[in-house]
Scaffold this motif. Sequence first.
Motif, PDB file in Angstrom:
ATOM      1  N   ALA A  60      53.232  41.151  30.688  1.00  0.00           N
ATOM      2  CA  ALA A  60      53.695  40.419  31.829  1.00  0.00           C
ATOM      3  C   ALA A  60      54.936  41.272  32.156  1.00  0.00           C
ATOM      4  CB  ALA A  60      53.978  39.152  31.429  1.00  0.00           C
ATOM      5  N   VAL A  61      55.401  41.360  33.349  1.00  0.00           N
ATOM      6  CA  VAL A  61      56.471  41.864  33.986  1.00  0.00           C
ATOM      7  C   VAL A  61      57.556  40.648  33.952  1.00  0.00           C
ATOM      8  CG1 VAL A  61      57.551  43.104  35.730  1.00  0.00           C
ATOM      9  CG2 VAL A  61      55.509  43.838  34.810  1.00  0.00           C
ATOM     10  N   TRP A  62      58.607  40.879  33.511  1.00  0.00           N
ATOM     11  CA  TRP A  62      59.771  39.994  33.570  1.00  0.00           C
ATOM     12  C   TRP A  62      60.940  40.445  34.288  1.00  0.00           C
ATOM     13  CZ3 TRP A  62      59.624  34.901  31.303  1.00  0.00           C
ATOM     14  CH2 TRP A  62      58.605  34.866  30.654  1.00  0.00           C
ATOM     15  N   GLU A  63      61.635  39.498  35.226  1.00  0.00           N
ATOM     16  CA  GLU A  63      62.722  40.214  36.210  1.00  0.00           C
ATOM     17  C   GLU A  63      63.932  39.124  35.907  1.00  0.00           C
ATOM     18  OE1 GLU A  63      64.419  40.749  40.658  1.00  0.00           O
ATOM     19  OE2 GLU A  63      62.263  40.214  40.407  1.00  0.00           O
ATOM     20  N   GLY A  81      49.097  31.387  39.517  1.00  0.00           N
ATOM     21  CA  GLY A  81      49.176  29.842  39.286  1.00  0.00           C
ATOM     22  C   GLY A  81      50.021  29.375  38.293  1.00  0.00           C
ATOM     23  N   ILE A  82      51.005  30.339  37.613  1.00  0.00           N
ATOM     24  CA  ILE A  82      51.914  30.023  36.621  1.00  0.00           C
ATOM     25  C   ILE A  82      53.217  30.764  36.955  1.00  0.00           C
ATOM     26  CG2 ILE A  82      52.568  30.180  34.364  1.00  0.00           C
ATOM     27  CD1 ILE A  82      49.685  29.775  33.663  1.00  0.00           C
ATOM     28  N   THR A  83      54.405  30.083  36.979  1.00  0.00           N
ATOM     29  CA  THR A  83      55.685  30.971  36.901  1.00  0.00           C
ATOM     30  C   THR A  83      56.380  30.530  35.380  1.00  0.00           C
ATOM     31  OG1 THR A  83      56.171  30.914  39.215  1.00  0.00           O
ATOM     32  CG2 THR A  83      58.085  30.833  37.893  1.00  0.00           C
ATOM     33  N   SER A  84      56.392  31.629  34.668  1.00  0.00           N
ATOM     34  CA  SER A  84      57.204  31.341  33.468  1.00  0.00           C
ATOM     35  C   SER A  84      58.565  31.761  33.595  1.00  0.00           C
ATOM     36  CB  SER A  84      56.462  32.136  32.636  1.00  0.00           C
ATOM     37  OG  SER A  84      55.205  31.901  32.504  1.00  0.00           O
ATOM     38  N   PHE A 104      62.002  27.936  27.123  1.00  0.00           N
ATOM     39  CA  PHE A 104      60.822  28.613  27.842  1.00  0.00           C
ATOM     40  C   PHE A 104      60.221  27.439  28.608  1.00  0.00           C
ATOM     41  CE2 PHE A 104      56.162  29.756  28.406  1.00  0.00           C
ATOM     42  CZ  PHE A 104      56.611  30.998  28.700  1.00  0.00           C
ATOM     43  N   ASP A 105      59.891  27.832  30.026  1.00  0.00           N
ATOM     44  CA  ASP A 105      59.594  26.543  30.817  1.00  0.00           C
ATOM     45  C   ASP A 105      58.466  27.407  31.903  1.00  0.00           C
ATOM     46  OD1 ASP A 105      59.440  24.105  32.261  1.00  0.00           O
ATOM     47  OD2 ASP A 105      60.523  25.221  33.848  1.00  0.00           O
ATOM     48  N   GLN A 106      57.175  26.340  32.070  1.00  0.00           N
ATOM     49  CA  GLN A 106      56.221  27.103  32.903  1.00  0.00           C
ATOM     50  C   GLN A 106      55.991  26.000  33.962  1.00  0.00           C
ATOM     51  OE1 GLN A 106      53.103  28.244  30.109  1.00  0.00           O
ATOM     52  NE2 GLN A 106      53.464  30.402  31.025  1.00  0.00           N
ATOM     53  N   SER A 107      55.745  26.590  35.000  1.00  0.00           N
ATOM     54  CA  SER A 107      55.616  25.536  36.136  1.00  0.00           C
ATOM     55  C   SER A 107      54.466  26.195  36.896  1.00  0.00           C
ATOM     56  CB  SER A 107      56.828  25.486  36.995  1.00  0.00           C
ATOM     57  OG  SER A 107      57.099  26.726  37.434  1.00  0.00           O
ATOM     58  N   GLY A 108      53.691  25.298  37.880  1.00  0.00           N
ATOM     59  CA  GLY A 108      52.643  25.836  38.706  1.00  0.00           C
ATOM     60  C   GLY A 108      51.450  25.122  38.418  1.00  0.00           C
ATOM     61  N   PRO A 109      50.462  25.184  39.405  1.00  0.00           N
ATOM     62  CA  PRO A 109      49.331  24.448  39.050  1.00  0.00           C
ATOM     63  C   PRO A 109      48.381  24.605  37.782  1.00  0.00           C
ATOM     64  CG  PRO A 109      48.949  25.920  40.954  1.00  0.00           C
ATOM     65  CD  PRO A 109      50.214  26.075  40.513  1.00  0.00           C
ATOM     66  N   LEU A 110      48.622  25.750  37.023  1.00  0.00           N
ATOM     67  CA  LEU A 110      47.813  26.242  35.985  1.00  0.00           C
ATOM     68  C   LEU A 110      48.729  25.655  34.622  1.00  0.00           C
ATOM     69  CD1 LEU A 110      45.982  29.391  36.772  1.00  0.00           C
ATOM     70  CD2 LEU A 110      45.125  26.901  36.931  1.00  0.00           C
ATOM     71  N   PRO A 112      50.030  23.056  33.262  1.00  0.00           N
ATOM     72  CA  PRO A 112      49.512  22.066  32.287  1.00  0.00           C
ATOM     73  C   PRO A 112      48.231  22.347  31.314  1.00  0.00           C
ATOM     74  CG  PRO A 112      49.948  20.966  34.265  1.00  0.00           C
ATOM     75  CD  PRO A 112      49.908  22.459  34.762  1.00  0.00           C
ATOM     76  N   LEU A 113      47.372  23.275  31.971  1.00  0.00           N
ATOM     77  CA  LEU A 113      46.226  23.711  31.172  1.00  0.00           C
ATOM     78  C   LEU A 113      46.584  24.525  30.154  1.00  0.00           C
ATOM     79  CD1 LEU A 113      43.180  23.805  30.749  1.00  0.00           C
ATOM     80  CD2 LEU A 113      43.156  25.469  32.834  1.00  0.00           C
ATOM     81  N   LEU A 114      47.532  25.397  30.521  1.00  0.00           N
ATOM     82  CA  LEU A 114      48.047  26.651  29.759  1.00  0.00           C
ATOM     83  C   LEU A 114      48.835  25.790  28.543  1.00  0.00           C
ATOM     84  CD1 LEU A 114      48.140  29.554  29.006  1.00  0.00           C
ATOM     85  CD2 LEU A 114      50.378  29.691  30.269  1.00  0.00           C
ATOM     86  N   GLY A 115      49.595  24.771  28.746  1.00  0.00           N
ATOM     87  CA  GLY A 115      50.429  24.134  27.796  1.00  0.00           C
ATOM     88  C   GLY A 115      49.392  23.619  26.815  1.00  0.00           C
ATOM     89  N   VAL A 116      48.138  23.068  27.177  1.00  0.00           N
ATOM     90  CA  VAL A 116      47.242  22.533  26.176  1.00  0.00           C
ATOM     91  C   VAL A 116      46.830  23.753  25.209  1.00  0.00           C
ATOM     92  CG1 VAL A 116      44.994  21.607  25.903  1.00  0.00           C
ATOM     93  CG2 VAL A 116      46.529  20.778  27.590  1.00  0.00           C
ATOM     94  N   PHE A 117      46.569  24.930  25.606  1.00  0.00           N
ATOM     95  CA  PHE A 117      46.045  25.958  25.008  1.00  0.00           C
ATOM     96  C   PHE A 117      47.045  26.918  24.447  1.00  0.00           C
ATOM     97  CE2 PHE A 117      42.650  25.120  27.903  1.00  0.00           C
ATOM     98  CZ  PHE A 117      41.650  24.911  26.988  1.00  0.00           C
ATOM     99  N   ALA A 118      48.227  26.867  24.792  1.00  0.00           N
ATOM    100  CA  ALA A 118      49.336  27.985  24.241  1.00  0.00           C
ATOM    101  C   ALA A 118      50.450  27.064  23.840  1.00  0.00           C
ATOM    102  CB  ALA A 118      49.579  28.863  25.291  1.00  0.00           C
TER     103      ALA A 118
END
Length: 140
Positions: A60-63, A81-84, A104-110, A112-118
């Motif tokens: 990933a590229v982080w700014e 689908g995700i902003t970290s 660490f915060d993730q938002s966007g439509p995907l 919640p799904l990523l939270g379950v797996f990661a």
Amino acid sequence: MRYEITADIDAPAERVWEVLVDVERWPEWTASMDEVRRLEDRPFGTGATVRIKQPKLPTAVWEVTDFVPGSSFTWVSKSSGITSTAVHELTSAPGGPVTVRLVFDQSGPLAPLLGVFAGRLVRRYLTLEAEGLKRRSESS
């Protein structure tokens, strides 16, 4: 999905900050990073970009979006689908330890799904980062 961890570090704030912002050396002190590469030759601060490869995660590229010298920086990575967003913050009281706060915060439509797996992996990586920063900062 939001995760947060804090750790007390028995080292001068300047030392902890020096270790924290030397991002290309993170793989030396945390197993949560395989490779960290700055993408331009300029001082680390607002607008700086970094490519990060972590175990079990895509590159990933982080700014850097916020930078307070000696105190904190925030960087953001966007993919479909995700902003970290990751916050790295130092606070200290006179004569006391430095407290590092990692968020660490993730938002966007995907998200919640990523939270379950990661979710477990994210918590583990935050812990590794805090512990590694403590070890590196407290060593001479």
